[in-house]
Design a protein around this motif. Structure first.
Motif, mmCIF file in Angstrom:
data_model
loop_
_atom_site.group_PDB
_atom_site.id
_atom_site.type_symbol
_atom_site.label_atom_id
_atom_site.label_comp_id
_atom_site.label_asym_id
_atom_site.label_seq_id
_atom_site.Cartn_x
_atom_site.Cartn_y
_atom_site.Cartn_z
ATOM 1 N N THR A 190 0.969 -1.174 -0.072
ATOM 2 C CA THR A 190 -0.003 0.043 0.003
ATOM 3 C C THR A 190 0.799 1.422 0.010
ATOM 4 O O THR A 190 0.612 2.092 -0.630
ATOM 5 N N LEU B 18 -0.518 -0.011 -4.290
ATOM 6 C CA LEU B 18 -1.730 -0.940 -4.617
ATOM 7 C C LEU B 18 -2.172 -1.053 -3.441
ATOM 8 O O LEU B 18 -1.924 -1.491 -2.445
ATOM 9 N N SER C 254 -4.580 -3.184 -1.703
ATOM 10 C CA SER C 254 -4.876 -4.540 -1.710
ATOM 11 C C SER C 254 -5.682 -4.827 -0.128
ATOM 12 O O SER C 254 -4.983 -4.523 0.617
ATOM 13 N N GLY D 15 -6.450 -8.039 0.560
ATOM 14 C CA GLY D 15 -6.457 -9.342 0.652
ATOM 15 C C GLY D 15 -5.411 -10.089 1.773
ATOM 16 O O GLY D 15 -5.273 -11.280 1.780
ATOM 17 N N GLY E 239 -2.852 -12.477 -8.763
ATOM 18 C CA GLY E 239 -2.340 -11.317 -9.257
ATOM 19 C C GLY E 239 -2.586 -11.099 -10.815
ATOM 20 O O GLY E 239 -2.728 -10.195 -11.339
ATOM 21 N N VAL F 199 -5.858 -9.761 -11.108
ATOM 22 C CA VAL F 199 -6.376 -8.750 -10.315
ATOM 23 C C VAL F 199 -5.440 -7.696 -10.484
ATOM 24 O O VAL F 199 -6.060 -6.498 -10.475
ATOM 25 N N LEU F 200 -4.401 -7.566 -10.930
ATOM 26 C CA LEU F 200 -3.467 -6.454 -10.588
ATOM 27 C C LEU F 200 -3.619 -5.370 -11.812
ATOM 28 O O LEU F 200 -3.109 -4.529 -11.879
ATOM 29 N N LEU G 255 -9.309 -2.884 -7.245
ATOM 30 C CA LEU G 255 -8.448 -3.822 -6.536
ATOM 31 C C LEU G 255 -8.710 -4.214 -5.436
ATOM 32 O O LEU G 255 -8.533 -5.356 -4.854
ATOM 33 N N ALA G 256 -8.994 -3.222 -4.529
ATOM 34 C CA ALA G 256 -9.037 -3.573 -3.159
ATOM 35 C C ALA G 256 -10.335 -4.422 -3.055
ATOM 36 O O ALA G 256 -10.223 -5.488 -2.202
ATOM 37 N N THR H 102 -9.390 -7.974 -4.424
ATOM 38 C CA THR H 102 -8.382 -9.016 -3.384
ATOM 39 C C THR H 102 -9.360 -9.331 -2.209
ATOM 40 O O THR H 102 -9.080 -10.434 -1.836
ATOM 41 N N PHE I 166 3.612 -7.506 -5.217
ATOM 42 C CA PHE I 166 2.327 -8.411 -4.692
ATOM 43 C C PHE I 166 2.817 -9.576 -4.033
ATOM 44 O O PHE I 166 2.245 -10.032 -3.142
ATOM 45 N N SER J 143 2.877 -10.946 -0.200
ATOM 46 C CA SER J 143 1.940 -11.674 0.290
ATOM 47 C C SER J 143 2.902 -13.049 0.772
ATOM 48 O O SER J 143 2.644 -13.650 1.920
#
Lengths: 295, 391
Positions: free
Chosen positions: B68, B73, B75, B77, B151, B154-155, B162-163, B166, B267, B271
């Motif tokens: 973030t 990004l 996200s 998730g 990704g 989604v990316l 995106l938020a 995820t 991403f 993760s």
């Protein structure tokens, strides 16, 4: 056959309740470009208000009171949490919305003492009728009708009245609308009030069906309603309603599949899978307008 | 701008970390050497729970901040990847002896090995350290592999889409892990417990008496190593590419940064560490189950990142400690009814703590939008002061 009818009926009613929440999401997103994460919790608070108010006053006073108080709550949330951030980056506003959702949930936990509360039975709505041999609550039958009436009323409001025209202008172009003399703050407040009134109506119908109100109960219907709004094309009210009905019916069908398949845990996951598929293949949704990115 | 690289800062940082770890070990073990330590330092004290949880959450917060704060990004998730990590760790480390008991509903596990047992069992040093370490790393790798696949679709999405996408994936993950059909692996809706936890790292003598406590030291060591790797990454050329993407995607692309590649990399790495923190979470709560990994966990971590300052690693760490300490320890008194003299203090009853807490968070979000540290790091503050003094 009876089983299929009962599943379809409850699917339509769940869809209708999602539709009422989804309209609030889609209208706010259309104007502020904000995913109002707190909307699901406003829905939950409306449920709690229904319980507390109906305990102390007759229902014909309590129900209008619930709707009015929910509208006031949404108005204050907008003024306190979103208005100061109007010129901030979109992420800040979204974080603020998450904060409001957190606050509402914790307040609800505090007030209820984390006990699930039982929604009062509303005479007329909670009564059962026989439809093609399956017992059904009146609320289930009333939901789609009510949704249709409210959507027509809302469409008239948006297309025929001055406020509606202002809303459309603001959602097209925020700054230009301001330059044309539209009072943006009033328009935004009206949007929030309309959205929350619909959420309050939705909560009455929803909790007549599922009577336990817990502090976190708003989160999931909220998210699903948002998915419905995205599915139908965010910013479009008919889109949100159709999306909500599709999601509601699919969800109940998945829940009703033979238990030997054991897929009912995926009823929530399905909604989100649908979301991802829509976002990837048609990000504008069914009825959304194509957005252009300006450099 | 070419700067002459000085190694001094790195050495100071390393020194501080070592001192910090030594203090942790000392705090933890003071109770063993002295009889009348203050209540706070007793092994059962809330302090150590807070410290352990801080280590776990700090890693999760920093991994979210990488995404973030440094890549821009948004996200949501994180909880999903933590869940993957927690389950991977738990599935791989349940000792063979406990498998039938844990998987009683499914007549034993489909995973016919246990990492610590491969190295000699949980009770031996090699089995514990190697087994747990390997399981933790695998937890991260599994999360990263899933992130790679997620990704792909989604990316491409922007900010709030995106938020929400995820977030959707995290929910899907939760449903999959609760599916009864996968029971022999994931234990269905039941929890996987009886796994090696932080307490296993306490060194005991033959009589079973603890001679050296390491149960708070271990999570801190793990978290600090991971966070250090993230810091090194952020200061590398990849990190600069991430920041360029955060500032302006189009400009970054024009400068020759491969957007898709760098976003995917950020991403996956985020993760990976979220998976590790998930594994640590499982060690912290002594079990793995899908229940705690809801969107609310993601929101909590996001709020920590916001309080610490989006784009500040040290900010995230400090905020984690404050957040965990306030919610678990310092504000506890708000939850208990208090009577001073004849006066019953109003409002105080269970749940009030979280109300106060969320109001504080709202105030931070609304009025101190830059958080504790803004986008500065702790050493930057000292640098600024030194410069002013030089003037």
């Amino acid at each position: 056959m009876e089983y299929i009818i009962s599943i379809l009926l409850s699917g339509i009613s769940v869809g209708g309740q999602y539709a009422l929440i989804a309209i609030g999401y889609t209208m706010v997103y259309g104007i502020l470009r904000l995913i109002n994460f707190a909307h699901g919790d406003v829905f939950m608070v409306a449920g709690l208000m229904g319980i507390y108010l109906s305990a102390s006053m007759p229902l014909y006073v309590a129900i209008p009171m619930v709707i009015v108080l929910t509208a006031i709550l949404a108005f204050f949330i907008e003024r306190a949490a979103y208005k100061p951030l109007r010129s901030a980056p979109r992420m800040s506003v979204m974080i603020s919305a998450i904060g409001v959702s957190y606050l509402l949930q914790n307040m609800a936990t505090y007030i209820t003492g984390a006990q699930p509360m039982t929604y009062p039975t509303i005479p007329g709505l909670s009564d059962t009728v026989q439809i093609a041999g399956t017992p059904t609550k009146w609320a289930v039958l009333l939901t789609p009708v009510l949704v249709a009436v409210l959507v027509v009323a809302l469409t008239v409001l948006i297309n025929k009245t001055k406020v509606g025209m202002a809303m459309r202008a603001v959602s097209k172009d925020f700054e230009t609308a301001q330059l044309m003399g539209i009072k943006i703050n009033t328009v935004i407040s009206v949007t929030f009030v309309i959205g929350s009134v619909l959420a309050a109506v939705g909560s009455i119908l929803y909790f007549t069906n599922y009577s336990a109100v817990t502090p976190t109960i708003g989160a999931l219907p909220g998210l699903k309603a948002f998915v419905a709004a995205v599915f139908g094309g965010i910013g479009s009210i008919p889109g949100a309603v159709i999306g909500a009905f599709i999601i509601g019916i699919c969800e109940t069908v998945i829940k009703g599949l033979p238990s030997a398949w054991d897929v009912s845990v995926f009823s929530d996951a399905f909604t989100f899978a649908l979301l991802v598929i829509v976002l990837v293949f048609k990000p504008t949704g069914l009825f959304g307008e194509k957005a252009t990115d300006k450099v | 701008m070419i700067q002459k690289k000085s190694k001094k800062g790195a050495f100071i940082a390393l020194g501080c970390i070592l001192v910090f770890l030594a203090v942790i070990v000392l705090l933890e073990n003071l109770g063993l050497f002295m009889d009348n330590v203050p209540k706070v330092l007793k092994p059962t004290s809330q302090l150590f729970v807070v410290l352990k949880k801080t280590a776990v959450y700090a890693l999760a917060a920093v991994s979210m901040n990488l995404l973030t704060g440094f890549t821009g990004l948004f996200s949501l998730g994180q909880a999903g990847f933590m869940l993957l990590g927690a389950y991977t760790y738990a599935i791989l480390t349940v000792p063979m002896a406990n498998k039938d008991q844990v998987y009683y509903a499914f007549n034993g596990s489909a995973v016919k090995f246990s990492l610590p047992d491969l190295f000699g069992g949980v009770d031996t040093v090699a089995g514990l350290v190697l087994g747990v370490l390997l399981a933790i790393i695998l937890a991260g790798i599994v999360a990263a592999i899933f992130a790679w696949f997620i990704g792909l679709p989604v990316l491409r999405l922007k900010s709030d889409y995106l938020a929400i996408a995820t977030l959707g994936f995290a929910e899907i993950m939760r449903a999959i892990f609760q599916w009864q059909k996968l029971g022999p692996v994931t234990n269905g809706a039941n929890m996987i417990n009886k796994i090696p936890t932080f307490a296993n790292f306490n060194i005991e003598n033959a009589a079973g008496k603890v001679v050296l406590r390491l149960s708070t030291f271990v999570p801190f060591l793990l978290a600090i190593i991971c966070i250090a790797i993230i810091v090194l990454l952020i200061n590398s050329s990849y990190g600069r590419a991430f920041k360029a993407i955060r500032e302006d995607e189009i400009a970054a692309e024009a400068m020759g940064i491969n957007l898709a590649k760098h976003k995917r990399m950020s991403f996956c790495i985020s993760s990976f560490f979220a998976g590790i923190s998930g594994a640590m979470f499982a060690m912290f709560v002594n079990n793995a189950q899908a229940k705690p990994f809801t969107t609310n966990l993601t929101y909590e971590i996001l709020l920590i990142v916001v309080i610490g300052g989006i784009g500040s690693i040290t900010g995230s760490c400090i905020a984690t400690f404050l957040y965990v300490a306030c919610s678990e320890w310092w504000l506890r008194f708000l939850d208990t009814q208090t009577v001073i003299g004849d006066f019953q203090v109003p409002l105080l009853r269970p749940g009030f703590r979280m109300v106060v807490f969320s109001i504080v968070i709202m105030v931070v979000v609304l009025f101190f939008r830059r958080g504790i540290m803004g986008n500065k790091e702790l050493p930057d503050l000292f640098k600024g002061k030194r410069k002013e003094a030089a003037k």
